[in-house]
Enzyme design. Structure first.
Site, PDB file in Angstrom:
ATOM      1  N   HIS A  81       3.525  -1.058  -7.521  1.00 39.90           N
ATOM      2  CA  HIS A  81       2.685  -1.468  -5.941  1.00 39.90           C
ATOM      3  C   HIS A  81       2.304  -3.027  -5.431  1.00 39.90           C
ATOM      4  O   HIS A  81       1.912  -3.207  -5.426  1.00 39.90           O
ATOM      5  CB  HIS A  81       1.268  -0.225  -5.254  1.00 39.90           C
ATOM      6  CG  HIS A  81       1.660   0.985  -5.837  1.00 39.90           C
ATOM      7  ND1 HIS A  81       2.866   1.019  -4.507  1.00 39.90           N
ATOM      8  CD2 HIS A  81       1.325   2.187  -5.862  1.00 39.90           C
ATOM      9  CE1 HIS A  81       3.218   2.525  -4.631  1.00 39.90           C
ATOM     10  NE2 HIS A  81       2.043   3.236  -5.368  1.00 39.90           N
ATOM     11  N   ARG A 111       9.332   0.608   4.181  1.00 35.39           N
ATOM     12  CA  ARG A 111       9.738   2.350   5.411  1.00 35.39           C
ATOM     13  C   ARG A 111       8.699   1.403   6.693  1.00 35.39           C
ATOM     14  O   ARG A 111       7.957   1.086   6.950  1.00 35.39           O
ATOM     15  CB  ARG A 111       8.659   3.336   4.725  1.00 35.39           C
ATOM     16  CG  ARG A 111       8.824   4.686   5.812  1.00 35.39           C
ATOM     17  CD  ARG A 111       8.048   5.574   4.925  1.00 35.39           C
ATOM     18  NE  ARG A 111       8.488   6.721   5.723  1.00 35.39           N
ATOM     19  CZ  ARG A 111       7.965   8.141   5.400  1.00 35.39           C
ATOM     20  NH1 ARG A 111       6.660   8.705   4.332  1.00 35.39           N
ATOM     21  NH2 ARG A 111       8.328   9.272   6.364  1.00 35.39           N
TER      22      ARG A 111
END
Ligand code: A3P
Length: 333
Positions: A142, A164
């Site tokens: 991440h 997203r």
């Protein structure tokens, strides 16, 4: 060696203590003075992290991970479908040794099959030995692109980035932090977490900077950065899976297409199949004081689920903020 590693991690620990703490940074919130989960985030070069092992791990990875040009890194902000992408990439890359019926994914959570640099590999206060891992190594992170050391950027490794719709990302994130259990459990209100999110104070946040870093990298280096969206994976799974396989340099042959290999992989990695595996129903991932229940990674998997949780005003605020932050960069949600 153990002592040497301990010294290295101690240095990071000390450095972390000097970094801005979210407790001082955020304004007072409605229900409590601060969302519990976000109370102890630290800001490192403009991004927010949990200090205990994520940030320690990220710092250790920055200094000690030696990439190979053949490495494939799954890079994501949290809650955009990382688990799914890991499963798809792992199943695709290993399909010859592990056809679906024998896949490691049937007995192991995708986060174990594709370990994260900062959580699993470098987050355990011991520097891992990764030289024996055969190529291509499939790893994940991440960590924002902006925090990649120059040796990573020039290594030529491949990056698969997934993002997203920010409203769905937020809703998924809020559910997740209230669902994971470690030593503590959290009951943070949606409003509080939302306000924090808008300030960019959340895991690996600000989200817009995370997305922008990888988006820009994909423009500069389209051969090494594949930029994907959760919504595309949902609407066009075959097209996106073929693209992923090509990008990882293991394209599906016509014979495999005829034999239905793609269907099998998509089926094994579907939310329904994955969530019903014993390991994902009852298991835990990340053996640490801060462990995640595997079932927390599998929820609804719906595009547009945000309408059930955000008011139109909240949606508008997040949309406007994203628009403003991504202005003129050729990317929109
Ligand atoms: P929702 O909370 O909207 O349901 P991450 O893997 O990055 O933590 O993201 C989790 C999100 O991906 C959750 O979204 C989860 O339900 C969804 N997800 C997990 N596995 C999936 C799969 N196999 N297929 C589609 N979506 C999946």
């Amino acid at each position: 060696e153990e002592e040497q590693d301990e010294r290295i991690y101690k240095t990071y620990e000390q450095l972390i203590l000097t970094l801005p703490d979210s407790t001082k940074y955020l304004p007072p919130f409605s229900s409590s003075s601060m969302t519990k989960f976000h109370q102890h985030l630290r800001c490192y070069h403009g991004f927010w992290f949990r200090p205990e092992f994520v940030l320690l791990g990220a710092m250790a990875a920055q200094d000690h991970f030696v990439p190979r040009s053949s490495d494939i890194l799954i890079c994501t902000p949290p809650k955009v479908g990382t688990t799914w992408l890991k499963a798809l990439a792992f199943a695709t890359l290993n399909r010859n040794d592990q056809p679906c019926r024998q896949s490691l994914l049937l007995s192991h959570n995708p986060h174990i099959c594709v370990p994260s640099l900062e959580y699993n590999l470098y987050g355990e206060r011991r520097l891992p030995e990764l030289t024996a891992v055969p190529s291509p190594r499939l790893l994940s992170t991440h960590i924002p692109y902006q925090l990649f050391p120059s040796s990573w950027v020039s290594s030529g490794f491949k990056i698969v980035y997934l993002c997203r719709n920010p409203k769905d990302t937020f809703v998924s994130y809020w559910h997740f932090i209230n669902k994971i259990t470690g030593e503590e459990s959290y009951h943070d209100s949606l409003d509080d977490v939302f306000n924090s999110f808008l300030k960019g104070v959340h895991l690996a946040g600000p989200l817009w900077d995370h997305v922008l870093g990888y988006w820009n990298a994909s423009l500069v280096n389209p051969h090494n950065v594949l930029f994907m969206r959760y919504e595309e994976l949902k609407s066009d799974p075959f097209v996106r899976l073929r693209r992923l396989a090509e990008f990882m340099q293991c394209p599906f042959s016509e014979e495999e297409e005829r034999q239905g290999v793609l269907e099998k992989i998509l089926d094994m990695c579907s939310l329904e199949s994955m969530r019903n595996l014993d390991v994902n129903k009852n298991g835990h991932t990340i053996k640490h004081s801060f462990k995640f229940k595997n079932d927390a990674f599998f929820r609804k998997g719906k595009v547009g689920d945000w309408v059930n949780f955000l008011t139109p005003e909240m949606a508008e605020r997040l949309d406007q903020l994203m628009e403003q932050k991504l202005h003129n960069c050729g990317l929109s949600f």
